[in-house]
Design a protein around this motif. Structure first.
Motif, PDB file in Angstrom:
ATOM      1  N   MET B   1       0.871  -1.211   0.000  1.00  0.00           N
ATOM      2  CA  MET B   1       0.000   0.000   0.000  1.00  0.00           C
ATOM      3  C   MET B   1       0.897   1.248   0.000  1.00  0.00           C
ATOM      4  SD  MET B   1      -3.196   0.874   2.543  1.00  0.00           S
ATOM      5  CE  MET B   1      -2.302   1.087   4.071  1.00  0.00           C
ATOM      6  N   LEU B   3       1.035   5.401   0.593  1.00  0.00           N
ATOM      7  CA  LEU B   3       0.398   6.591   1.156  1.00  0.00           C
ATOM      8  C   LEU B   3       1.041   7.812   0.516  1.00  0.00           C
ATOM      9  CD1 LEU B   3      -1.164   8.316   3.283  1.00  0.00           C
ATOM     10  CD2 LEU B   3       0.723   7.855   4.859  1.00  0.00           C
ATOM     11  N   LEU B   5       1.004  12.037   0.682  1.00  0.00           N
ATOM     12  CA  LEU B   5       0.571  13.287   1.296  1.00  0.00           C
ATOM     13  C   LEU B   5       1.044  14.394   0.366  1.00  0.00           C
ATOM     14  CD1 LEU B   5       1.532  12.798   5.070  1.00  0.00           C
ATOM     15  CD2 LEU B   5      -0.660  12.362   3.973  1.00  0.00           C
ATOM     16  N   LYS B   7       1.110  18.147  -0.234  1.00  0.00           N
ATOM     17  CA  LYS B   7       0.868  19.411   0.451  1.00  0.00           C
ATOM     18  C   LYS B   7       0.763  20.542  -0.572  1.00  0.00           C
ATOM     19  CE  LYS B   7       2.901  17.342   4.379  1.00  0.00           C
ATOM     20  NZ  LYS B   7       4.169  16.950   4.966  1.00  0.00           N
ATOM     21  N   LEU B  40      -9.186  15.512   0.504  1.00  0.00           N
ATOM     22  CA  LEU B  40      -8.537  16.820   0.608  1.00  0.00           C
ATOM     23  C   LEU B  40      -8.885  17.461   1.939  1.00  0.00           C
ATOM     24  CD1 LEU B  40      -6.851  19.045  -0.833  1.00  0.00           C
ATOM     25  CD2 LEU B  40      -9.030  19.963  -1.697  1.00  0.00           C
ATOM     26  N   VAL B  51      -3.789  19.626   2.371  1.00  0.00           N
ATOM     27  CA  VAL B  51      -3.063  18.367   2.127  1.00  0.00           C
ATOM     28  C   VAL B  51      -4.050  17.375   1.519  1.00  0.00           C
ATOM     29  CG1 VAL B  51      -3.438  17.498   4.501  1.00  0.00           C
ATOM     30  CG2 VAL B  51      -1.579  16.581   3.098  1.00  0.00           C
ATOM     31  N   TYR B  55      -4.491   7.049  -0.343  1.00  0.00           N
ATOM     32  CA  TYR B  55      -3.994   5.684  -0.130  1.00  0.00           C
ATOM     33  C   TYR B  55      -4.197   4.921  -1.429  1.00  0.00           C
ATOM     34  CZ  TYR B  55      -3.748   6.325   4.970  1.00  0.00           C
ATOM     35  OH  TYR B  55      -3.429   6.763   6.240  1.00  0.00           O
ATOM     36  N   ASP B  89       4.840  13.887  -0.630  1.00  0.00           N
ATOM     37  CA  ASP B  89       5.535  12.834   0.122  1.00  0.00           C
ATOM     38  C   ASP B  89       4.855  11.503  -0.206  1.00  0.00           C
ATOM     39  OD1 ASP B  89       7.149  14.696   1.283  1.00  0.00           O
ATOM     40  OD2 ASP B  89       6.014  14.833   3.153  1.00  0.00           O
ATOM     41  N   TYR B  91       4.953   7.306   0.598  1.00  0.00           N
ATOM     42  CA  TYR B  91       5.474   6.293   1.527  1.00  0.00           C
ATOM     43  C   TYR B  91       4.958   4.916   1.131  1.00  0.00           C
ATOM     44  CZ  TYR B  91       6.135  10.568   4.214  1.00  0.00           C
ATOM     45  OH  TYR B  91       6.487  11.845   4.615  1.00  0.00           O
ATOM     46  N   LEU B  93       3.994   1.560   2.339  1.00  0.00           N
ATOM     47  CA  LEU B  93       3.599   0.982   3.626  1.00  0.00           C
ATOM     48  C   LEU B  93       3.589  -0.538   3.571  1.00  0.00           C
ATOM     49  CD1 LEU B  93       0.667   3.428   4.464  1.00  0.00           C
ATOM     50  CD2 LEU B  93       3.111   3.678   4.917  1.00  0.00           C
TER      51      LEU B  93
END
Lengths: 97, 97
Positions: B1, B3, B5, B7, B40, B51, B55, B89, B91, B93
């Motif tokens: 998965m 993620l 973000l 901004k 959002l 931000v 997912y 960003d 990530y 997971l």
């Protein structure tokens, strides 16, 4: 580095109360040693939903945060404003580069 | 998965324009195959900061998202509303449990 996404759902009409209650928590959390950033956001489609986006240096810093008076006070003050338990996702992003 | 973000900082007074521009992106992204959630949020302390919390099932789904017409249109439409480049960003997971 640890990323925390704390999803907060408040009872109808209680969003302003949450904002008031969160001010002290945000201010005091930001000055904790291991806190990188600590920001509260509101869902643009639903004013009763929020997410606190927190970056912590490491697990130790986050655990110390959970033991602070301001965090514990927040838990007490927010209890009757919450629509359900805070949904906390915690991700270990590895070494802070 | 995965993620994400993203901004987003908009120019003073352009937050409503961002909300309008984002509606189609949000609606169409949510129905993409690998999209788990796409929301959002607005910074409660600064109305010009947002931000997007996304997912995705995996890297492939996210890469396909970047190639969609609605994502590319968003990039064009938002360009003169942004105060600076979107800070994204991403990530990994690990396995979706």
């Amino acid at each position: 580095m640890i990323l925390v996404l704390a999803k907060i759902a408040v009872k109808k009409g209680k969003s302003n109360e949450l904002l008031d209650i969160s001010k002290a928590l945000i201010r005091k959390s930001r000055i904790e040693d291991g806190c990188i950033s600590y920001n509260l956001y509101s869902d643009v489609e639903n004013e009763d939903l929020f997410v606190m986006v927190e970056y912590w240096q490491d697990e130790k810093a986050l655990n110390e945060h959970f033991e602070t008076i301001h965090f514990k006070n927040f838990g007490v003050e927010i209890s009757d404003v919450l629509a359900k338990d805070i949904d906390l996702d915690k991700y270990d992003l590895g070494e802070l580069l």
